[in-house]
Motif scaffolding. Structure first.
Motif, PDB file in Angstrom:
ATOM      1  N   GLY A   1      -3.188 -21.827  12.313  1.00 43.81           N
ATOM      2  CA  GLY A   1      -3.315 -21.551  13.706  1.00 43.81           C
ATOM      3  C   GLY A   1      -3.797 -23.259  14.393  1.00 43.81           C
ATOM      4  N   PRO A   2      -4.609 -23.522  15.217  1.00 42.60           N
ATOM      5  CA  PRO A   2      -4.533 -24.616  16.256  1.00 42.60           C
ATOM      6  C   PRO A   2      -5.118 -26.096  15.388  1.00 42.60           C
ATOM      7  CG  PRO A   2      -4.668 -22.972  17.555  1.00 42.60           C
ATOM      8  CD  PRO A   2      -4.558 -22.219  16.740  1.00 42.60           C
ATOM      9  N   ARG A   3      -5.015 -26.898  14.835  1.00 39.94           N
ATOM     10  CA  ARG A   3      -5.304 -28.058  14.059  1.00 39.94           C
ATOM     11  C   ARG A   3      -6.796 -28.456  15.039  1.00 39.94           C
ATOM     12  NH1 ARG A   3      -3.059 -30.549  10.491  1.00 39.94           N
ATOM     13  NH2 ARG A   3      -0.812 -30.275  10.375  1.00 39.94           N
TER      14      ARG A   3
ATOM     15  N   TYR B   1       5.334 -23.001  14.229  1.00 39.41           N
ATOM     16  CA  TYR B   1       6.048 -23.040  12.606  1.00 39.41           C
ATOM     17  C   TYR B   1       5.395 -22.395  11.706  1.00 39.41           C
ATOM     18  CZ  TYR B   1       6.732 -24.335   8.326  1.00 39.41           C
ATOM     19  OH  TYR B   1       7.040 -24.761   6.755  1.00 39.41           O
ATOM     20  N   ARG B   2       3.830 -23.010  12.214  1.00 38.20           N
ATOM     21  CA  ARG B   2       2.644 -22.561  11.553  1.00 38.20           C
ATOM     22  C   ARG B   2       2.422 -20.571  11.511  1.00 38.20           C
ATOM     23  NH1 ARG B   2      -1.425 -25.682  13.285  1.00 38.20           N
ATOM     24  NH2 ARG B   2      -0.096 -27.052  14.886  1.00 38.20           N
ATOM     25  N   GLU B   3       2.942 -20.928  12.696  1.00 40.89           N
ATOM     26  CA  GLU B   3       2.653 -19.157  13.364  1.00 40.89           C
ATOM     27  C   GLU B   3       3.539 -17.969  13.195  1.00 40.89           C
ATOM     28  OE1 GLU B   3       2.723 -18.812  17.469  1.00 40.89           O
ATOM     29  OE2 GLU B   3       0.349 -19.113  18.375  1.00 40.89           O
ATOM     30  N   ALA B   4       5.142 -18.901  12.768  1.00 38.94           N
ATOM     31  CA  ALA B   4       6.015 -17.791  11.862  1.00 38.94           C
ATOM     32  C   ALA B   4       5.650 -18.063  10.791  1.00 38.94           C
ATOM     33  CB  ALA B   4       7.626 -19.150  12.621  1.00 38.94           C
ATOM     34  N   GLU B   5       5.482 -18.637  10.565  1.00 35.96           N
ATOM     35  CA  GLU B   5       5.420 -18.934   8.290  1.00 35.96           C
ATOM     36  C   GLU B   5       3.720 -17.283   8.136  1.00 35.96           C
ATOM     37  OE1 GLU B   5       4.886 -22.669   5.564  1.00 35.96           O
ATOM     38  OE2 GLU B   5       3.244 -22.138   6.904  1.00 35.96           O
ATOM     39  N   ALA B   6       2.817 -17.577   9.022  1.00 36.08           N
ATOM     40  CA  ALA B   6       1.533 -16.746   9.009  1.00 36.08           C
ATOM     41  C   ALA B   6       2.653 -15.249   9.044  1.00 36.08           C
ATOM     42  CB  ALA B   6       0.932 -16.615   9.579  1.00 36.08           C
ATOM     43  N   ARG B   7       3.358 -15.641  10.393  1.00 38.84           N
ATOM     44  CA  ARG B   7       4.371 -13.780  10.461  1.00 38.84           C
ATOM     45  C   ARG B   7       4.278 -13.532   8.917  1.00 38.84           C
ATOM     46  NH1 ARG B   7       7.940 -15.608  14.561  1.00 38.84           N
ATOM     47  NH2 ARG B   7       9.996 -15.554  12.611  1.00 38.84           N
ATOM     48  N   VAL B   8       5.204 -14.397   8.279  1.00 35.42           N
ATOM     49  CA  VAL B   8       6.299 -13.707   7.233  1.00 35.42           C
ATOM     50  C   VAL B   8       5.430 -13.928   5.820  1.00 35.42           C
ATOM     51  CG1 VAL B   8       8.044 -13.903   8.626  1.00 35.42           C
ATOM     52  CG2 VAL B   8       7.760 -15.840   7.059  1.00 35.42           C
ATOM     53  N   ALA B   9       4.081 -14.165   6.311  1.00 37.11           N
ATOM     54  CA  ALA B   9       3.387 -14.622   4.951  1.00 37.11           C
ATOM     55  C   ALA B   9       3.643 -13.239   3.916  1.00 37.11           C
ATOM     56  CB  ALA B   9       2.126 -15.625   4.941  1.00 37.11           C
ATOM     57  N   GLY B  10       3.536 -12.613   3.896  1.00 40.30           N
ATOM     58  CA  GLY B  10       3.839 -10.811   2.978  1.00 40.30           C
ATOM     59  C   GLY B  10       4.906 -11.014   3.229  1.00 40.30           C
ATOM     60  N   GLY B  11       5.690 -11.123   3.427  1.00 37.53           N
ATOM     61  CA  GLY B  11       6.864 -10.772   3.259  1.00 37.53           C
ATOM     62  C   GLY B  11       7.588 -10.605   4.463  1.00 37.53           C
ATOM     63  N   VAL B  12       9.368 -10.087   4.811  1.00 37.66           N
ATOM     64  CA  VAL B  12       9.856 -10.375   5.415  1.00 37.66           C
ATOM     65  C   VAL B  12       9.832  -8.198   5.478  1.00 37.66           C
ATOM     66  CG1 VAL B  12      10.947 -12.418   5.882  1.00 37.66           C
ATOM     67  CG2 VAL B  12      12.414 -10.502   4.458  1.00 37.66           C
ATOM     68  N   SER B  13      10.686  -8.210   6.439  1.00 36.38           N
ATOM     69  CA  SER B  13      10.923  -6.462   7.051  1.00 36.38           C
ATOM     70  C   SER B  13      12.007  -6.319   7.180  1.00 36.38           C
ATOM     71  CB  SER B  13      10.360  -5.852   8.440  1.00 36.38           C
ATOM     72  OG  SER B  13      10.050  -6.503   9.103  1.00 36.38           O
ATOM     73  N   ALA B  14      12.893  -6.560   6.504  1.00 36.94           N
ATOM     74  CA  ALA B  14      14.080  -7.204   6.847  1.00 36.94           C
ATOM     75  C   ALA B  14      15.000  -7.832   6.825  1.00 36.94           C
ATOM     76  CB  ALA B  14      14.513  -6.562   8.895  1.00 36.94           C
ATOM     77  N   PRO B  15      16.162  -7.849   6.440  1.00 36.26           N
ATOM     78  CA  PRO B  15      16.922  -9.373   6.006  1.00 36.26           C
ATOM     79  C   PRO B  15      17.540  -9.669   7.148  1.00 36.26           C
ATOM     80  CG  PRO B  15      18.167  -7.248   6.139  1.00 36.26           C
ATOM     81  CD  PRO B  15      17.061  -6.924   6.051  1.00 36.26           C
ATOM     82  N   VAL B  16      17.873 -10.809   7.330  1.00 33.05           N
ATOM     83  CA  VAL B  16      18.204 -11.134   7.584  1.00 33.05           C
ATOM     84  C   VAL B  16      19.152 -11.116   8.985  1.00 33.05           C
ATOM     85  CG1 VAL B  16      19.383 -13.720   9.260  1.00 33.05           C
ATOM     86  CG2 VAL B  16      17.034 -14.509   7.987  1.00 33.05           C
ATOM     87  N   ALA B  17      19.399 -10.877  10.350  1.00 32.27           N
ATOM     88  CA  ALA B  17      20.589 -10.246  10.818  1.00 32.27           C
ATOM     89  C   ALA B  17      22.203 -11.065  10.204  1.00 32.27           C
ATOM     90  CB  ALA B  17      20.410 -10.107  12.204  1.00 32.27           C
ATOM     91  N   ALA B  18      23.006 -10.186  10.129  1.00 27.26           N
ATOM     92  CA  ALA B  18      24.720 -10.523  10.377  1.00 27.26           C
ATOM     93  C   ALA B  18      25.020 -11.495  10.875  1.00 27.26           C
ATOM     94  CB  ALA B  18      25.408  -9.565   9.188  1.00 27.26           C
TER      95      ALA B  18
END
Length: 358
Positions: free
Chosen positions: A21-23, A321-338
């Motif tokens: 979150g915000p510093r 960046y920190r929000e994105a890192e938290a978004r995938v902290a539990g793993g990704v739901s799908a692979p990166v699109a081709a």
């Protein structure tokens, strides 16, 4: 230049869960700097140009690149990202068509009653930088829908940029050759600034070049260079069509000595020097760049290295960046699109319609 501590292969800068979150400011000097930077970035950039961009959700969405990617790592260092964009804009403008595109269609030139005066409009330049940051941060860390929206908006804007240079040659921002040049200048600028000024640059920089092709494809580019060597070859191959136009000459070197911009800001004489200092040798000759003596050159590069990394050390990766890192902290739901290449033609929009959706 100060010795780099090490190079890295894979993962981005690590942050703890508490940093997502915000510093919070604290009495320490670095936290005071971080708090000031966060407030300034929020007021000048985030609140104006990041509206509607989603970095926190949906949970598990890797976006276009995902955790551990070279793009996440390179773009997490905001000071070198900005320097890279300054360098990219400099070499990009060596194409006379691009100089006239900006002169005729962007808000960077100051205008009185619709007529360019020959001066730079500071607000227009700030808007250009803000949109660039929202695009390159949004496509790196935003959700997949966010990245796709940004690419559609830029493509739609490109569709409106067509005209004729004073020498009678037509220009078109949808021209595949222009798209290839534009792409090569951007990836060159971002990668070169990272290699020269990041405290811990990627050892395998070609990973970044390969990954970043997705951005160029999303904007309609084809046959894009995908390694450092290929990009260097691509840029030099355009030399016969490049030139320092009056537009480019006005916004560089001696003409910036009285700039009101702070030394580390785009539009300052120091940042103009930094951009030209990064150029390939052939481009430095084209713009008549003369480096200072070796001692002064080393001192300038060391000063810039220290400022860029000192700011990053104080602030850390930005909130997105920190929000994105938290978004995938539990793993990704799908692979990166081709692929990120558009699958259908874009609707035809006027410039006013495009700006209303931006």
């Amino acid at each position: 230049m100060p010795a780099r501590t090490s190079t890295v292969e894979t993962s981005p800068v690590k942050t703890s869960a508490a940093e997502t979150g915000p510093r919070k400011a604290s009495p320490g000097k670095s936290n005071i700097i971080a708090a000031r930077f966060e407030r300034a970035f929020d007021a000048d950039i985030r609140s104006r140009f990041f509206r509607g961009l989603d970095f926190a959700g949906p949970e598990g969405d890797p976006g276009w690149f995902g955790p551990g990617s070279a793009v996440w790592y390179v773009h997490s260092h905001l000071p070198t990202l900005i320097l890279g964009l300054v360098g990219a804009a400099y070499i990009e403008g060596l194409d006379p068509s691009i100089s006239w595109m900006a002169y005729d269609h962007s808000r960077i030139p100051e205008r009185v009653d619709g007529i360019p005066t020959g001066n730079v409009d500071p607000e227009g330049a700030a808007v250009r930088l803000g949109h660039s940051l929202s695009f390159f941060i949004g496509t790196a860390y935003g959700s997949t829908p966010t990245a796709e929206r940004l690419a559609r908006t830029v493509r739609a804007m490109h569709h409106t940029i067509k005209g004729t240079r004073p020498d009678g040659l037509a220009y078109d921002a949808d021209d595949p050759e222009w798209l290839r040049w534009n792409y090569a200048t951007v990836v060159w600028g971002l990668a070169t600034a990272h290699e020269r000024y990041h405290r811990r640059p990627l050892r395998d920089i070609d990973r970044y070049y390969r990954e970043f092709v997705r951005v160029g494809e999303a904007l309609g580019g084809t046959d894009l260079p995908a390694t450092k060597a290929e990009v260097a070859e691509c840029l030099e191959s355009y030399l016969p069509r490049l030139a320092v136009t009056p537009i480019k000459a006005f916004a560089t070197g001696p003409n910036l000595r009285d700039s009101k911009a702070k030394p580390w800001e785009p539009g300052s004489a120091f940042m103009d020097w930094a951009a030209r200092d990064m150029l390939p040798k052939w481009a430095q000759k084209l713009c008549l760049y003369q480096p200072p003596n070796p001692i002064a050159l080393r001192a300038r590069r060391a000063t810039l290295w220290t400022v860029l990394n000192g700011l990053h050390d104080a602030t850390g990766p930005i909130r997105e960046y920190r929000e994105a890192e938290a978004r995938v902290a539990g793993g990704v739901s799908a692979p990166v699109a081709a692929s990120t290449a558009p699958t259908a033609p874009d609707p035809v929009l006027t410039r006013e319609e495009v700006e209303a959706t931006a």
